[in-house]
Design an enzyme around this catalytic site. Sequence first.
Site, short mmCIF file in Angstrom:
data_model
loop_
_atom_site.label_atom_id
_atom_site.label_comp_id
_atom_site.label_asym_id
_atom_site.label_seq_id
_atom_site.Cartn_x
_atom_site.Cartn_y
_atom_site.Cartn_z
N HIS A 1 42.21 -22.29 -32.75
CA HIS A 1 41.10 -23.05 -33.07
C HIS A 1 40.49 -22.93 -34.38
O HIS A 1 40.30 -22.11 -34.99
CB HIS A 1 39.90 -22.33 -32.16
N ARG A 51 24.39 -24.86 -38.60
CA ARG A 51 24.84 -25.90 -38.08
C ARG A 51 24.66 -27.22 -38.94
O ARG A 51 24.82 -28.09 -39.41
CB ARG A 51 24.57 -26.37 -36.66
N TYR A 69 36.87 -33.24 -35.50
CA TYR A 69 35.79 -34.21 -35.06
C TYR A 69 35.29 -34.96 -36.30
O TYR A 69 34.16 -35.65 -36.18
CB TYR A 69 34.71 -33.63 -34.21
N ARG A 93 27.34 -29.92 -24.30
CA ARG A 93 26.26 -30.32 -25.14
C ARG A 93 26.63 -31.80 -25.48
O ARG A 93 25.83 -32.69 -25.62
CB ARG A 93 25.90 -29.54 -26.39
N HIS A 102 34.71 -26.18 -26.48
CA HIS A 102 33.71 -25.26 -26.87
C HIS A 102 32.99 -24.81 -25.44
O HIS A 102 32.41 -25.82 -25.12
CB HIS A 102 32.69 -25.77 -27.79
N HIS A 160 35.67 -19.68 -26.99
CA HIS A 160 34.50 -18.74 -27.30
C HIS A 160 34.30 -18.07 -26.12
O HIS A 160 34.51 -16.82 -25.69
CB HIS A 160 33.20 -19.24 -27.76
N ASP A 180 38.42 -20.95 -36.36
CA ASP A 180 37.41 -21.59 -36.26
C ASP A 180 36.74 -21.94 -37.52
O ASP A 180 37.11 -22.76 -37.92
CB ASP A 180 36.46 -20.49 -35.31
ZN ZN Z 1 34.73 -24.54 -33.12
#
Ligand code: ZN
Length: 442
Positions: free
Chosen positions: A52, A77, A116, A195, A222, A259, A310
Site C-alpha cells: 500500500h 488530510r 488516485y 466514504r 481503505h 488498515h 502508505d
Molecule cells: Zn492509504
Amino acid sequence: MTRLQFRYLLTPRGWARDRAVAIDEAGRIEAIEDGSGPWDGTLAVPGVPNAHSHVFQRALAGRGEARHGEDSFWSWREAMYALAARIDAEDLYVIARQAYGEMLASGFTSVAEFHYLHHAVDGARGPEQAEAVVKAARDSGIRLRLLPVLYQLGGFGRAPGAGQARFVHERKDDFLRLLEALKGHDPGLAFHSLRAVAPETLSGTLADVRKLLGNDIPVHIHIAEQQREVEDCVEATGHSPIDALLDAVEVDEHWSLVHATHPRDYELRAVRERGATIVVCPLTEAYLGDGLFPGRDYLAGGGSVAVGSDSNARIDAVEELRWLEYGQRLSDQARARLADADGLAVSLWQRAGVGGAQALGLPVGTAALGAMADFVVLEPHRSSLLGHEPEQWLDALVVAGSGADIADVYVGGRRVVESGHWPRAADIAGRYDAVVKKLMES
Ligand code: ZN
C-alpha cells in the site's frame, strides 16, 4: 539466463546453504541448485512486497507537525489535499523516483500503488498522471502493481469537495475509460473507501472492471481506519465498515482490506474465513494517529497479512515489519507475537511475503521455483549484525537495524541497489528537493 549464488538463502522451508539460483529471461526463478561460488552475496532473503503506497504523499513528510488545536487525521488530510492540488505529472514522476528508490534501498522490491491523483492540475482527464507513476517505477526498477482508485463521493452520501476534484470520477464510465487506457500496464483495482464509493455500487462496478481486466485482478479498499469513519458508516448504512463491505460484495482472496484498525471481532473472523488480506501500515497508522490493528486472534489464526508504507512519511521495510510486531506487543503487553520457536524475523518476513504476494496478485515475496527473483542481500560488518551468525542476522536486523543495513537488492535477478546505493540517487535527490520546495512555495 542469470545465475546468482548466495551463501545463505531464505526459502519457504527455512535457511538453505550455498545456493545457486537460475533466473529466466522474465526474471523468474527457474531452478535452485547447489552453489560453489563465486558468491553474489552472503545472505539473501526475498524482497518485501509493499502492499500500500500513495507515492505523492512522500512530499509531505516532516510537514504539518506543529500543534494547532486538536490536530487529527482530518486536518492532515486538508494539508494533503492542498499539496495534491499542485502536483503535475512531471512533479509526480520526480517524487515517485525518490520514493521508489528509497523503497528499493530499504528492502521493498514491489509496490501496490493506490493511485488516485488522476486528473491534471487544470482538471484535464487522461492517463498522464498514472503513466508518470508507471515510468518512475520502471526507471527505478521497482516492480509495480498499479491500482487506479475509484473515488466518487466526499463522504457517506456527500458530493465531493473542491480538495478532492482531482481524484473524482463521478461517472463509472469515465473511470472505465481510464482503466482501458491503462490496461497495458496490468493494473488492478482499488475502491478508495466506503466514504468515497457507495457500498451498493461496489458489486456492479467490480463486475464491469473484471470484464475489462480479468477475474483475477487484486482489489483493494481503505477500511475502518478512523473511529469517526466507523461512526459515520454506522449512521449512513446501519453497519460498521467491514460488515457493510462484506454485505455489499463477495469478498474473497483477491481482496485486500487496508488498515482495518477499528474492526469488530466477528468482522475479522469473517475476513479470515474469506481468505482476504489485511494490509497493516504501522508507521503511517502511528504517524496519522489511527490506532493499533487489534490483530491478536486474526494473526494467531493464520489470517493473511501484508505491510504497506502508505503515506511514505518514513520508507523502511524493516521498520514496518518491526512495528507490525511491536504494535501487537504493546497492545497485548507480551512478546513474540508473530514469532515461532526459531525466532521472530523469519516467520514475520515470510508471512509479509506470502500476504504481500496475495495482495499484489503477483508471484513475489518468496524464494521458490516460479517466483520472481527479487532479493534483499545482507553482508557482515553492519552494526546491527555484529556478534551474530548469519542464521540470526534477520532477527538482529528486524530488532536492532533498519533498511539502511541492507547491502544489495535485486528485482527479477537484476541488481537495482548496490552496497546501499541506487543509481542516480544524487541527481534524483536534487530534483526532488527542488520540486518539493517549489510545491510548498506555490
Ligand atoms: Zn492509504
